[in-house]
Design a protein around this motif. Sequence first.
Motif: not given
Length: 305
Positions: A5, A52-53, A96-98
């Motif tokens: 990330h 980012t995560e 960011r996926q979270a």
Amino acid sequence: MPGGHARIADLLPSWQLSLTERELSPKTIEVYIRTGTQFTAWLAGQALPDDTEGVEAAHIRAFLAAETARTSAVSSHQHYRNLRVLFKWLAREDERQAPNPMERVDEPKVTKKVKGVLTTGQLAALLKTCEGQTFEARRDMAIIRVFIDTGVRVSGLGNATAAGVSLSAKTIRVVLKGGDEHLVPVGRKAAAALDRYVRIRARHRHASSPWLWLGMAGRDPGHFGAAGIQDMLERRGKMIGAGKLTPHAFRRTFAHDWLASGGSELDGMSIAGWKTRAMMDMYAGELAGDRARTAHARLAPGDRI
């Protein structure tokens, strides 16, 4: 780059490009990037995840609390607003996926303090400092007259062009935050001051410049923009003992005086170039109680019985 990330700090230049693409003012972009820089530096200093995560709501809460203790709740609140923009951008760009951590961060509480407006006496004294026949006197008189009449944004007024002035229609064309054009109406005294300035401007060595406001120096060429206007207001404010005078003081004064005189919110918003009622409330809401007491003194129901 933990776990593949990206570090948020490494993405700040890309965020800056995105903000520039939205045609935000350089000052606004500077404030956003300052928040991103301070936040990522704080994460690194606390040995917390800075990718980012890895950033969590608890990390942001701790940063905002630290900023409140270090500076003020007002500063912390600004960081809160800027970080909301940053994390929305990260999600939109699939960086960011979270879930967005800002959704679980409460807005810092800022205790409101009533900011005063410029009195009639102060405005009269300020105009008196601009009396005279010199180029500088006429220019500053016109600028201050326009501020009093309209509460116009300093960036818009500072970047007005000579072609954008219509003395017959008593308007100045400015570009608002966001890029929309707006015709700012001015009263007869402001129009007269503009006329006196435009006539002496025609004899300025940079009269061929497209910019409406010209300075004594030879920059761009002789452009007297937002920074020059702010310096002028500060200098003339000190001359009358008003301290550090800013364009925002004129926006507050215009909004308050307009409403206190019976002007409608919608018309006031249109004149100042505000697109939402929230802007009118931001500049005039603090003195709503003062206007209400004045209106009550004039309309007191019990006095009519």
